[in-house]
Design a protein around this motif. Structure first.
Motif, short mmCIF file in Angstrom:
data_model
loop_
_atom_site.label_atom_id
_atom_site.label_comp_id
_atom_site.label_asym_id
_atom_site.label_seq_id
_atom_site.Cartn_x
_atom_site.Cartn_y
_atom_site.Cartn_z
N THR A 62 40.07 45.33 -47.75
CA THR A 62 39.37 44.58 -46.71
C THR A 62 39.90 44.94 -45.33
OG1 THR A 62 39.08 42.75 -48.26
CG2 THR A 62 38.78 42.26 -45.93
N ILE A 63 38.98 45.13 -44.40
CA ILE A 63 39.32 45.50 -43.03
C ILE A 63 38.69 44.46 -42.10
CG2 ILE A 63 39.10 47.27 -41.25
CD1 ILE A 63 38.25 49.03 -43.93
N GLU A 64 39.50 43.77 -41.34
CA GLU A 64 38.99 42.83 -40.35
C GLU A 64 39.14 43.47 -38.97
OE1 GLU A 64 41.09 39.17 -40.93
OE2 GLU A 64 39.90 38.67 -42.70
N MET A 65 38.02 43.63 -38.29
CA MET A 65 38.01 44.28 -36.98
C MET A 65 37.57 43.24 -35.95
SD MET A 65 35.74 47.52 -35.69
CE MET A 65 36.57 48.74 -36.69
N TYR A 66 38.50 42.88 -35.07
CA TYR A 66 38.21 41.93 -34.01
C TYR A 66 37.77 42.72 -32.78
CZ TYR A 66 40.55 38.74 -37.12
OH TYR A 66 40.90 38.00 -38.22
N VAL A 67 36.57 42.39 -32.28
CA VAL A 67 35.98 43.18 -31.21
C VAL A 67 35.53 42.30 -30.05
CG1 VAL A 67 35.16 45.01 -32.75
CG2 VAL A 67 33.68 43.08 -32.27
N HIS A 68 35.55 42.90 -28.87
CA HIS A 68 34.88 42.36 -27.69
C HIS A 68 33.65 43.22 -27.50
CE1 HIS A 68 38.14 39.75 -26.31
NE2 HIS A 68 38.96 40.70 -26.71
N TRP A 69 32.58 42.63 -27.02
CA TRP A 69 31.37 43.41 -26.79
C TRP A 69 30.70 42.95 -25.50
CZ3 TRP A 69 26.95 40.61 -26.26
CH2 TRP A 69 26.94 39.33 -26.81
N GLN A 70 29.91 43.85 -24.94
CA GLN A 70 29.04 43.52 -23.82
C GLN A 70 27.78 44.36 -23.96
OE1 GLN A 70 31.11 44.34 -20.22
NE2 GLN A 70 31.08 46.54 -20.49
N GLY A 71 26.67 43.76 -23.55
CA GLY A 71 25.42 44.48 -23.72
C GLY A 71 24.35 44.02 -22.75
N GLN A 72 23.26 44.77 -22.75
CA GLN A 72 22.11 44.46 -21.93
C GLN A 72 20.86 44.62 -22.77
OE1 GLN A 72 21.65 46.97 -18.50
NE2 GLN A 72 20.16 45.62 -17.55
N TRP A 73 19.99 43.63 -22.72
CA TRP A 73 18.74 43.62 -23.47
C TRP A 73 17.60 43.50 -22.47
CZ3 TRP A 73 23.31 41.81 -24.92
CH2 TRP A 73 23.76 42.10 -26.20
N ARG A 74 16.64 44.46 -22.53
CA ARG A 74 15.51 44.47 -21.60
C ARG A 74 14.20 44.46 -22.39
NH1 ARG A 74 17.67 49.63 -18.56
NH2 ARG A 74 17.72 50.14 -20.74
N LYS A 75 13.31 43.54 -22.01
CA LYS A 75 12.00 43.48 -22.66
C LYS A 75 11.12 44.64 -22.22
CE LYS A 75 12.04 38.67 -23.82
NZ LYS A 75 11.34 37.40 -23.86
N THR A 76 11.27 45.05 -20.97
CA THR A 76 10.62 46.27 -20.49
C THR A 76 11.70 47.11 -19.83
OG1 THR A 76 10.09 45.41 -18.29
CG2 THR A 76 8.45 45.04 -20.02
#
Length: 173
Positions: A106-120
């Motif tokens: 078992t591997i537990e990976m703790y992550v931070h994320w950032q993202g951008q979602w665009r409808k157009t």
């Protein structure tokens, strides 16, 4: 004749330093990992996260499905990802690993994320960030077995619940 004695002393010090560095294994050109099997596993874990990140950003459902174990818990994640792909024309996502905990298979990976979602693609869209845990399993083949915390998958459902207006309260006379 002080010059030859200084030269011989300097030459003797240089030879001594070279001999000590050779005996201690200070060969800069030949640096190999101490535990090659563990190093190779870390590389596979890192590659699995990179594949997940790129597949989500490029809306590649098949590649994401190949990374998921066939578990009921991950069916919800798979549906949320599919809804994101249907809702948003452009997705960009970056993960950064905070830490990795390996316990056997078992591997537990703790992550931070950032993202951008665009409808157009013309609009700025929404920007979000968070952190969570991706639980992977495997040694030679790394597969996602569960997720916990605030992860980017399901942004369409999050935004739908966030934009629902509260019902109007009736005026009291």
């Amino acid at each position: 004749m002080p010059f030859p004695s200084r030269l011989s002393w300097w030459l003797w010090v240089c030879c001594l330093c070279w001999a000590v560095s050779q005996n201690l294994g200070c060969d800069i050109l030949k640096k190999e990992p101490r535990y090659p099997a563990d190093y190779a596993r870390y590389q596979r874990i890192d590659a699995a996260l990179e594949i997940l990140q790129k597949a989500y950003a490029s809306k590649d459902q098949k590649t994401i499905n190949d990374l998921l174990l066939p578990l009921d818990e991950l069916d919800r994640v798979e549906l949320e990802i599919q809804k994101d792909f249907e809702t948003y024309a452009g997705i960009s996502l970056d993960f950064s690993v905070e830490r990795i905990v390996i316990d056997g298979n078992t591997i537990e990976m703790y992550v931070h994320w950032q993202g951008q979602w665009r409808k157009t693609l013309a609009e700025d869209g929404i920007r979000e960030r968070g952190h969570g845990m991706l639980r992977w399993v495997g040694v030679h083949s790394i597969l996602l077995s569960s997720v916990e915390g605030d992860l980017p998958f399901g942004m369409a459902a999050r935004q739908a619940t966030a934009s629902v207006p509260e019902p109007a309260k009736p005026a009291t006379p």
